[in-house]
Design a protein around this motif. Structure first.
Motif, PDB file in Angstrom:
ATOM      1  N   VAL A 170       0.827  -1.209   0.000  1.00  0.00           N
ATOM      2  CA  VAL A 170       0.000   0.000   0.000  1.00  0.00           C
ATOM      3  C   VAL A 170       0.863   1.262   0.000  1.00  0.00           C
ATOM      4  N   SER A 171       1.993   1.233   0.683  1.00  0.00           N
ATOM      5  CA  SER A 171       2.861   2.415   0.709  1.00  0.00           C
ATOM      6  C   SER A 171       3.305   2.804  -0.696  1.00  0.00           C
ATOM      7  N   ALA A 172       3.614   1.807  -1.520  1.00  0.00           N
ATOM      8  CA  ALA A 172       4.031   2.095  -2.895  1.00  0.00           C
ATOM      9  C   ALA A 172       2.858   2.604  -3.731  1.00  0.00           C
ATOM     10  N   VAL A 173       1.715   1.942  -3.614  1.00  0.00           N
ATOM     11  CA  VAL A 173       0.553   2.312  -4.419  1.00  0.00           C
ATOM     12  C   VAL A 173       0.031   3.692  -4.036  1.00  0.00           C
ATOM     13  N   GLU A 174      -0.033   3.981  -2.755  1.00  0.00           N
ATOM     14  CA  GLU A 174      -0.577   5.263  -2.309  1.00  0.00           C
ATOM     15  C   GLU A 174       0.285   6.441  -2.773  1.00  0.00           C
ATOM     16  N   ALA A 175       1.587   6.228  -2.865  1.00  0.00           N
ATOM     17  CA  ALA A 175       2.452   7.299  -3.386  1.00  0.00           C
ATOM     18  C   ALA A 175       2.082   7.631  -4.824  1.00  0.00           C
ATOM     19  N   MET A 176       1.827   6.604  -5.624  1.00  0.00           N
ATOM     20  CA  MET A 176       1.447   6.838  -7.018  1.00  0.00           C
ATOM     21  C   MET A 176       0.058   7.464  -7.122  1.00  0.00           C
ATOM     22  N   ARG A 177      -0.877   6.980  -6.293  1.00  0.00           N
ATOM     23  CA  ARG A 177      -2.223   7.553  -6.308  1.00  0.00           C
ATOM     24  C   ARG A 177      -2.192   9.051  -5.994  1.00  0.00           C
ATOM     25  N   GLN A 178      -1.420   9.393  -4.973  1.00  0.00           N
ATOM     26  CA  GLN A 178      -1.361  10.799  -4.572  1.00  0.00           C
ATOM     27  C   GLN A 178      -0.651  11.641  -5.631  1.00  0.00           C
ATOM     28  N   ALA A 179       0.342  11.070  -6.291  1.00  0.00           N
ATOM     29  CA  ALA A 179       1.025  11.794  -7.371  1.00  0.00           C
ATOM     30  C   ALA A 179       0.046  12.104  -8.500  1.00  0.00           C
ATOM     31  N   ASN A 180      -0.802  11.139  -8.852  1.00  0.00           N
ATOM     32  CA  ASN A 180      -1.823  11.378  -9.874  1.00  0.00           C
ATOM     33  C   ASN A 180      -2.755  12.512  -9.453  1.00  0.00           C
ATOM     34  N   ARG A 181      -3.175  12.462  -8.208  1.00  0.00           N
ATOM     35  CA  ARG A 181      -4.125  13.470  -7.711  1.00  0.00           C
ATOM     36  C   ARG A 181      -3.524  14.861  -7.729  1.00  0.00           C
ATOM     37  N   LEU A 182      -2.304  14.990  -7.242  1.00  0.00           N
ATOM     38  CA  LEU A 182      -1.680  16.304  -7.152  1.00  0.00           C
ATOM     39  C   LEU A 182      -1.266  16.840  -8.523  1.00  0.00           C
ATOM     40  N   ALA A 183      -0.908  15.926  -9.433  1.00  0.00           N
ATOM     41  CA  ALA A 183      -0.524  16.359 -10.782  1.00  0.00           C
ATOM     42  C   ALA A 183      -1.738  16.707 -11.629  1.00  0.00           C
ATOM     43  N   GLY A 184      -2.901  16.258 -11.207  1.00  0.00           N
ATOM     44  CA  GLY A 184      -4.111  16.530 -11.965  1.00  0.00           C
ATOM     45  C   GLY A 184      -4.234  15.690 -13.220  1.00  0.00           C
ATOM     46  N   LYS A 185      -3.467  14.639 -13.305  1.00  0.00           N
ATOM     47  CA  LYS A 185      -3.556  13.728 -14.441  1.00  0.00           C
ATOM     48  C   LYS A 185      -2.982  12.381 -14.025  1.00  0.00           C
ATOM     49  N   GLN A 186      -3.234  11.366 -14.812  1.00  0.00           N
ATOM     50  CA  GLN A 186      -2.797  10.025 -14.445  1.00  0.00           C
ATOM     51  C   GLN A 186      -1.371   9.776 -14.906  1.00  0.00           C
ATOM     52  N   LEU A 187      -0.452   9.879 -13.955  1.00  0.00           N
ATOM     53  CA  LEU A 187       0.952   9.605 -14.238  1.00  0.00           C
ATOM     54  C   LEU A 187       1.251   8.108 -14.133  1.00  0.00           C
ATOM     55  N   TYR A 188       0.544   7.437 -13.241  1.00  0.00           N
ATOM     56  CA  TYR A 188       0.844   6.026 -12.945  1.00  0.00           C
ATOM     57  C   TYR A 188      -0.444   5.209 -12.894  1.00  0.00           C
ATOM     58  N   SER A 189      -0.297   3.948 -13.229  1.00  0.00           N
ATOM     59  CA  SER A 189      -1.340   2.953 -12.956  1.00  0.00           C
ATOM     60  C   SER A 189      -0.669   1.752 -12.309  1.00  0.00           C
ATOM     61  N   TRP A 190      -1.456   0.946 -11.609  1.00  0.00           N
ATOM     62  CA  TRP A 190      -0.866  -0.161 -10.833  1.00  0.00           C
ATOM     63  C   TRP A 190      -1.726  -1.416 -10.920  1.00  0.00           C
ATOM     64  N   PRO A 191      -1.776  -2.065 -12.065  1.00  0.00           N
ATOM     65  CA  PRO A 191      -2.534  -3.320 -12.181  1.00  0.00           C
ATOM     66  C   PRO A 191      -1.974  -4.383 -11.233  1.00  0.00           C
ATOM     67  N   LEU A 192      -2.884  -5.220 -10.736  1.00  0.00           N
ATOM     68  CA  LEU A 192      -2.520  -6.218  -9.730  1.00  0.00           C
ATOM     69  C   LEU A 192      -2.665  -7.629 -10.302  1.00  0.00           C
ATOM     70  N   TYR A 193      -1.757  -8.504  -9.895  1.00  0.00           N
ATOM     71  CA  TYR A 193      -1.747  -9.878 -10.403  1.00  0.00           C
ATOM     72  C   TYR A 193      -1.433 -10.852  -9.263  1.00  0.00           C
ATOM     73  N   SER A 194      -1.794 -12.081  -9.481  1.00  0.00           N
ATOM     74  CA  SER A 194      -1.419 -13.158  -8.560  1.00  0.00           C
ATOM     75  C   SER A 194      -0.932 -14.331  -9.392  1.00  0.00           C
ATOM     76  N   LEU A 195      -0.475 -15.360  -8.731  1.00  0.00           N
ATOM     77  CA  LEU A 195       0.049 -16.516  -9.455  1.00  0.00           C
ATOM     78  C   LEU A 195      -1.006 -17.157 -10.350  1.00  0.00           C
ATOM     79  N   ASP A 196      -2.257 -17.220  -9.865  1.00  0.00           N
ATOM     80  CA  ASP A 196      -3.316 -17.914 -10.604  1.00  0.00           C
ATOM     81  C   ASP A 196      -4.501 -17.026 -10.959  1.00  0.00           C
ATOM     82  N   GLY A 197      -4.378 -15.714 -10.698  1.00  0.00           N
ATOM     83  CA  GLY A 197      -5.476 -14.809 -11.012  1.00  0.00           C
ATOM     84  C   GLY A 197      -6.548 -14.742  -9.940  1.00  0.00           C
TER      85      GLY A 197
END
Length: 336
Positions: A19-46
């Motif tokens: 969450v620490s990594a994801v929240e940094a990117m989320r907040q960067a998007n919010r403060l920049a006013g545009k989507q700088l980052y996305s963070w798709p999630l995966y597991s071994l078997d979906g």
């Protein structure tokens, strides 16, 4: 835009590291006013993955679905060294052949190392796993930094260090001002760089500020495999052995010998839980002069034998191979 950083969540992963990594990117998007980052999630078997805190997270797909990404980070936590998955190893090697940036957060460097993905790279891992990781992979360039970025590999010690990793990435890609604004939103008083210490300082950890006592403890922590004699510790700190005893009793409520023994036993427990080292090798690595002495000290301190700590068969009674073995493993001139 946006830059996609995929996260592969492994069973019992560290929620705070993720969450620490994801929240940094989320907040960067919010403060920049545009989507700088996305963070798709995966597991071994979906399938959804449960973190070490019991919270289950749904993901966007399995490993095959993540194959198109240029940057992926594995996130793990407890007992990662026990994970055996040939699909993951094959997938990592395929991603490497494709030129992807491969990352590992918290204890996940174990998985990159197992796949041979850290050979020739600087890497780091959570401090609690550092000793075991070094024992398992002695030829790797392992540091105790908060994070390491070495060409197309990045590793992070986990916890809130993931926040600092992403803040440094954001600063490098979009400027320090944006990274500082993100840190401010999280009341993170400063952006730590990779060279900051993982652990709190000795005075903060122990609540002690006596410089001579701290110097002795620092030497103890650095000499667990071959414990230093009490007389040498006292002499190098400019103390008599009696003064050394008084300092430990006053500030730590135990003798120097007892404190040193507890340091070594705690290191032994980590090695037992995190590596495949034999019990005898663990005893050696923690400075015990005989296997039987190690087993007795361990049982007295933790209430169970080393074999029972691992849940090995035949551990309900005596540890036959340890508690009947009186031959010294090695003569060590310490306070064992």
């Amino acid at each position: 835009m946006p830059q996609a950083i995929g996260f592969v969540l492994l069973p019992r992963y560290s929620m705070i590291a993720f969450v620490s990594a994801v929240e940094a990117m989320r907040q960067a998007n919010r403060l920049a006013g545009k989507q700088l980052y996305s963070w798709p999630l995966y597991s071994l078997d979906g399938q959804p993955v449960t973190a070490s805190n019991g919270i289950e997270i749904a993901v966007d797909g399995d490993l095959d679905a993540a194959a198109r990404l240029g940057t992926v980070a594995l996130v793990s936590g407890i007992d990662v060294q026990k994970l055996e998955d040939r699909r993951l190893t094959s997938w990592l090697r395929r991603m490497d052949r494709q030129g992807a940036d491969l990352g590992a957060i918290c204890t996940a460097p174990y998985l990159l190392a197992k796949a041979g993905m850290l050979d020739g790279y600087n890497c780091t891992i959570h401090w609690e796993n550092l000793a075991g990781f070094l024992e398992e992979y002695p030829d790797l360039e392992v540091t105790n930094e908060l994070f390491e970025i070495d060409r197309n590999r990045f590793t992070c010690a986990g916890g809130t260090a993931s926040l600092d990793l992403m803040l440094n990435v954001i600063a490098g890609q979009h400027g320090h001002e944006l990274a500082a604004q993100v840190a401010d939103q999280f009341m993170h008083e400063r952006i730590r760089d990779q060279h900051d210490h993982q652990r709190m300082s000795l005075p903060a950890r122990l609540g002690v500020r006596h410089p001579k006592l701290l110097s002795v403890i620092d030497k103890m922590e650095k000499a667990l495999e071959e414990p230093l004699p009490r007389s040498r510790l006292a002499r190098e700190a400019g103390l008599s052995t009696r003064q050394l005893e008084r300092l430990f009793r006053k500030y730590l409520h135990r003798s120097p010998a007892r404190y040193y023994l507890e340091l070594r036993l705690n290191r032994a427990r980590l090695l037992l839980l995190q590596t495949n080292m034999s019990v005898i090798d663990v005893a050696l690595a923690c400075g015990f002069v005989s296997a039987s002495h190690f087993s007795k000290c361990y049982r007295d301190f933790f209430g169970r034998t080393p074999r029972k700590e691992r849940g090995l068969p035949g551990s309900n009674n005596a540890d036959i191979d340890l508690e009947t073995a009186e031959t010294p493993l090695r003569q060590v001139g310490g306070m064992s």
